[in-house]
Design an enzyme around this catalytic site. Sequence first.
Site, mmCIF file in Angstrom:
data_model
loop_
_atom_site.group_PDB
_atom_site.id
_atom_site.type_symbol
_atom_site.label_atom_id
_atom_site.label_comp_id
_atom_site.label_asym_id
_atom_site.label_seq_id
_atom_site.Cartn_x
_atom_site.Cartn_y
_atom_site.Cartn_z
ATOM 1 N N TYR A 51 -9.598 -2.450 -14.100
ATOM 2 C CA TYR A 51 -9.004 -2.866 -12.736
ATOM 3 C C TYR A 51 -8.025 -1.587 -12.477
ATOM 4 O O TYR A 51 -7.655 -1.540 -11.141
ATOM 5 C CB TYR A 51 -7.685 -4.120 -14.131
ATOM 6 C CG TYR A 51 -6.399 -4.286 -12.893
ATOM 7 C CD1 TYR A 51 -7.195 -4.915 -11.362
ATOM 8 C CD2 TYR A 51 -5.643 -4.139 -12.923
ATOM 9 C CE1 TYR A 51 -5.749 -5.094 -10.181
ATOM 10 C CE2 TYR A 51 -4.364 -3.480 -12.327
ATOM 11 C CZ TYR A 51 -4.121 -4.687 -10.980
ATOM 12 O OH TYR A 51 -3.446 -4.551 -10.144
ATOM 13 N N SER A 133 6.236 -4.239 -7.653
ATOM 14 C CA SER A 133 5.788 -5.007 -6.502
ATOM 15 C C SER A 133 5.915 -6.690 -6.506
ATOM 16 O O SER A 133 5.804 -7.348 -7.815
ATOM 17 C CB SER A 133 4.316 -4.848 -7.190
ATOM 18 O OG SER A 133 3.161 -5.989 -6.598
ATOM 19 N N GLN A 154 8.758 -4.423 -3.213
ATOM 20 C CA GLN A 154 7.279 -4.086 -1.907
ATOM 21 C C GLN A 154 6.767 -5.063 -1.777
ATOM 22 O O GLN A 154 6.178 -6.161 -2.906
ATOM 23 C CB GLN A 154 6.433 -3.063 -2.929
ATOM 24 C CG GLN A 154 5.131 -3.109 -1.843
ATOM 25 C CD GLN A 154 4.172 -3.979 -2.517
ATOM 26 O OE1 GLN A 154 4.147 -4.637 -3.493
ATOM 27 N NE2 GLN A 154 3.347 -4.980 -1.795
ATOM 28 N N TYR A 156 4.129 -8.768 -0.200
ATOM 29 C CA TYR A 156 3.482 -9.103 0.031
ATOM 30 C C TYR A 156 3.768 -10.774 0.238
ATOM 31 O O TYR A 156 4.714 -11.169 -0.353
ATOM 32 C CB TYR A 156 2.396 -9.135 -1.352
ATOM 33 C CG TYR A 156 1.462 -8.157 -1.272
ATOM 34 C CD1 TYR A 156 0.366 -6.872 -0.362
ATOM 35 C CD2 TYR A 156 1.420 -7.804 -2.524
ATOM 36 C CE1 TYR A 156 -0.352 -6.097 -1.022
ATOM 37 C CE2 TYR A 156 0.090 -5.886 -3.320
ATOM 38 C CZ TYR A 156 -0.249 -5.791 -2.447
ATOM 39 O OH TYR A 156 -0.916 -4.561 -2.547
ATOM 40 N N THR A 182 3.530 -3.092 2.671
ATOM 41 C CA THR A 182 1.937 -2.651 2.525
ATOM 42 C C THR A 182 1.702 -3.413 3.307
ATOM 43 O O THR A 182 1.985 -4.625 3.451
ATOM 44 C CB THR A 182 2.296 -3.208 0.862
ATOM 45 O OG1 THR A 182 3.280 -2.585 -0.014
ATOM 46 C CG2 THR A 182 0.887 -2.627 0.760
ATOM 47 N N ARG A 191 -12.979 -4.180 -5.087
ATOM 48 C CA ARG A 191 -13.086 -3.467 -6.208
ATOM 49 C C ARG A 191 -14.577 -3.849 -7.064
ATOM 50 O O ARG A 191 -14.509 -4.685 -7.724
ATOM 51 C CB ARG A 191 -11.951 -3.718 -6.958
ATOM 52 C CG ARG A 191 -10.243 -4.401 -5.721
ATOM 53 C CD ARG A 191 -9.720 -3.012 -5.296
ATOM 54 N NE ARG A 191 -8.589 -3.161 -4.830
ATOM 55 C CZ ARG A 191 -7.570 -3.446 -5.065
ATOM 56 N NH1 ARG A 191 -7.112 -3.622 -5.762
ATOM 57 N NH2 ARG A 191 -6.666 -3.628 -3.907
ATOM 58 N N LYS A 275 4.581 0.956 3.930
ATOM 59 C CA LYS A 275 3.507 1.638 3.704
ATOM 60 C C LYS A 275 1.930 1.003 3.506
ATOM 61 O O LYS A 275 1.869 0.043 3.409
ATOM 62 C CB LYS A 275 3.330 1.413 1.632
ATOM 63 C CG LYS A 275 3.136 1.397 0.616
ATOM 64 C CD LYS A 275 3.176 1.410 0.006
ATOM 65 C CE LYS A 275 2.770 2.129 -1.884
ATOM 66 N NZ LYS A 275 0.938 1.373 -1.760
ATOM 67 N N HIS A 299 -3.646 3.697 -0.450
ATOM 68 C CA HIS A 299 -3.549 2.423 -1.954
ATOM 69 C C HIS A 299 -4.074 3.257 -3.374
ATOM 70 O O HIS A 299 -4.075 1.929 -4.150
ATOM 71 C CB HIS A 299 -4.127 1.037 -1.104
ATOM 72 C CG HIS A 299 -3.544 -0.285 -1.700
ATOM 73 N ND1 HIS A 299 -2.561 -0.781 -1.178
ATOM 74 C CD2 HIS A 299 -3.384 -0.754 -3.010
ATOM 75 C CE1 HIS A 299 -2.491 -2.192 -1.875
ATOM 76 N NE2 HIS A 299 -2.258 -1.914 -3.167
ATOM 77 N N ARG A 302 -8.130 1.878 -3.080
ATOM 78 C CA ARG A 302 -8.180 0.984 -3.106
ATOM 79 C C ARG A 302 -8.702 -0.265 -2.030
ATOM 80 O O ARG A 302 -8.841 -1.415 -2.685
ATOM 81 C CB ARG A 302 -7.152 0.196 -4.207
ATOM 82 C CG ARG A 302 -7.384 0.673 -5.189
ATOM 83 C CD ARG A 302 -5.899 0.395 -6.142
ATOM 84 N NE ARG A 302 -5.759 -0.786 -7.492
ATOM 85 C CZ ARG A 302 -6.229 -0.769 -8.289
ATOM 86 N NH1 ARG A 302 -6.907 -0.455 -9.524
ATOM 87 N NH2 ARG A 302 -6.047 -2.154 -8.696
HETATM 88 C C1 LIG Z 1 -3.745 -0.905 -10.430
HETATM 89 C C2 LIG Z 1 -2.646 -0.909 -9.047
HETATM 90 C C3 LIG Z 1 -2.392 -1.775 -8.864
HETATM 91 C C4 LIG Z 1 -2.009 -1.883 -6.899
HETATM 92 N N1 LIG Z 1 -1.103 -2.480 -6.454
HETATM 93 C C5 LIG Z 1 -0.479 -2.630 -5.476
HETATM 94 C C6 LIG Z 1 0.484 -3.317 -4.964
HETATM 95 O O1 LIG Z 1 0.806 -4.944 -5.504
HETATM 96 N N2 LIG Z 1 1.303 -3.677 -4.489
HETATM 97 C C7 LIG Z 1 1.270 -1.949 -3.154
HETATM 98 O O2 LIG Z 1 1.771 -1.526 -2.238
HETATM 99 N N3 LIG Z 1 0.349 -1.140 -3.755
HETATM 100 C C8 LIG Z 1 -0.152 -1.330 -5.166
HETATM 101 N N4 LIG Z 1 -1.158 -0.051 -5.482
HETATM 102 C C9 LIG Z 1 -0.758 1.314 -5.549
HETATM 103 C C10 LIG Z 1 0.242 2.166 -5.047
HETATM 104 O O3 LIG Z 1 1.366 1.725 -5.130
HETATM 105 C C11 LIG Z 1 -0.324 3.403 -4.581
HETATM 106 O O4 LIG Z 1 -0.441 3.733 -3.199
HETATM 107 C C12 LIG Z 1 -1.265 3.990 -5.447
HETATM 108 O O5 LIG Z 1 -1.467 3.491 -6.567
HETATM 109 C C13 LIG Z 1 -1.414 5.424 -5.324
HETATM 110 O O6 LIG Z 1 -2.282 6.446 -6.010
HETATM 111 P P1 LIG Z 1 -2.773 6.713 -7.805
HETATM 112 O O7 LIG Z 1 -2.999 5.898 -8.421
HETATM 113 O O8 LIG Z 1 -3.611 7.587 -6.732
HETATM 114 O O9 LIG Z 1 -1.411 7.482 -7.441
HETATM 115 C C14 LIG Z 1 -1.252 -0.476 -6.820
HETATM 116 C C15 LIG Z 1 -2.368 0.478 -7.565
HETATM 117 C C16 LIG Z 1 -3.378 0.517 -8.569
HETATM 118 C C17 LIG Z 1 -3.493 1.809 -9.430
#
Ligand SMILES: Cc1cc2nc3c(=O)[nH]c(=O)nc-3n(C[C@H](O)[C@H](O)[C@H](O)COP(=O)(O)O)c2cc1C
Length: 409
Positions: A51, A133, A154, A156, A182, A191, A275, A299, A302
Amino acid sequence: MTPKEPAPATRSTIVRRLSRSLDERAATRLHSVEDARRAARRRLPAVVYDYVEGAADDEVTMARNASACAGVTFRPRMAGGPFEPRLDTTVLGTRVALPVLLAPCGLVRLLHPDGPAGVARAAVGRGTVSVLSTVAGSPVEDVAAAAGVPMWFQLYAAGGLAEADALCGRALDAGVEVLVITVDTPALGNRTRDVRNGVAPPLRIDTRNAVPLGFQVLRRPLWAAQLAATGLRLSTRGAGPAGHGSGMLQAVASPFSWGDVAHLRARWPGSLVVKGILGGHDARRAIEVGADAVVVSNHGGRQLDGGPATLDVLPEVVDAAGRDAEVLVDGGIRRGSHVVAALALGARAVMVGRPYLYGLAAAGEDGVTRVLELLEWEMRRAMLLLGCRSVQDLGPSWLARAGDGIPQR
Ligand SMILES: Cc1cc2nc3c(=O)[nH]c(=O)nc-3n(C[C@H](O)[C@H](O)[C@H](O)COP(=O)(O)O)c2cc1C
C-alpha cells in the site's frame, strides 16, 4: 502460589515499553532512506508495505520521479573556504530549520501506533512542518493537541463542499493555519498492487483473501503486537463513511473544481496551498483563485500513470508562479542532494511522502525523526561539497544547463 497473569493494561504497557526501546535501537540502524525502506519491508505485512510502496498502473510515473532526481547534474564551485551551510528558510511565513516538509499521507495509523501524532511530533522536533491528511487515521483535533502547531491540514471531501466546510471548520478550531487542497484525486488511481492483494476499495475480507492476509500478519509479529497493544483505531470522523480503512480510501475521491477552491479560499482565513499541480497553466489557475502556494506533485505516481516527473515540470511552474505564490515540490526525493537539486530548480521547499512512512514503519516516531536527520545531514554535506553557503543562494546556475555539453535536466 502461581504468579498472577498480568492485567491486560499492564501487558500492553509492557509491549509499549519494549516496542519503544526496539524502535529507538532500530532508528539508529538507519543510515539512508533506502535502509528505512528495507526495514519497513521487514516490519510490515506485505499488504501494508505494498500500500505504501505501490503506485498506479505500471508505476511509470513513480519511476520517472526517481530517475529525474537521480538525473540531476550539479556544477560545484571549489575552494570556498570553511563555512557552515544555512538550511533554514521560511515557508508561507513559517520559519523551518530545513526545507523538507512531511507530505500528507493516508492510513498512517496502519503503519505504527505512533501514527499521525508521532509524525507531527517528529516534524516539530526537527523544526519543520507536517501535513495531516484527511484520511491519515486520526482526528485533526487529537493530532494538533499532541503535536502543537505548526501543522497543516490536507483536505479531501468526497461528500462535497458541505463536508469540506465542516472539515475546514474543525481544522481551524484545532489551530491549523494552513489548508492544503489536493486537486489530483477526482478518482482514486488504479493501485495495481492493492488490487492484486485484494485490498483495493471497496475492501472485502472474504474467504479468498482472509487466509493470505492472515498469514502475512502472522509473519510480522512485532507489527501485530504493537498495533494490538494500542488497538487499531482508524478514525474516519468527518472524512467519509465511518468504519474501516476501505471506507476512508473511498472517501478520498474529491473532484474539486476551481470554483470549489475559490469557495474554500473565501472561507479559509489562513494560507491556502493547492497540491497536485503539473504545469504552468494550472499553477496560474490556482493563483487566480487565491492560492498562496502550489505543490508540484503527481501524488508519488499514485494517480495518473504516464504523467511527467515533478522535477521536469518544476521550472515551468516556478516561471508561471513568479512572485505570486511559493512553489513546493514532491515525488521521488530520497537524498539530501535531491532536495538541493529541487531548490536549485526553483522550489521553496520539498515534501517527502514514502521516506518518512518508511521511517515510521521501521521505528515509529524515532524513525521519522531519523529520516529527517538523515536528509538534513545529507543536505548539509551536499551544500558543503557544492560550495553553496545557503539555500537562498541556490538557483539554476548550480546545475548543468543546455549548451554546457553536460547531460542535464
Ligand atoms: C501511502 C501514501 C498515502 C498518501 N496519501 C495521500 C493523501 O491522503 N493525500 C494527499 O494529498 N497525498 C497523499 N499521498 C501523496 C503524498 O502526499 C506525496 O505527494 C507523495 O508521497 C510524494 O512522493 P514520494 O512518496 O515519492 O515522496 C500519499 C502517498 C503515499 C505514499
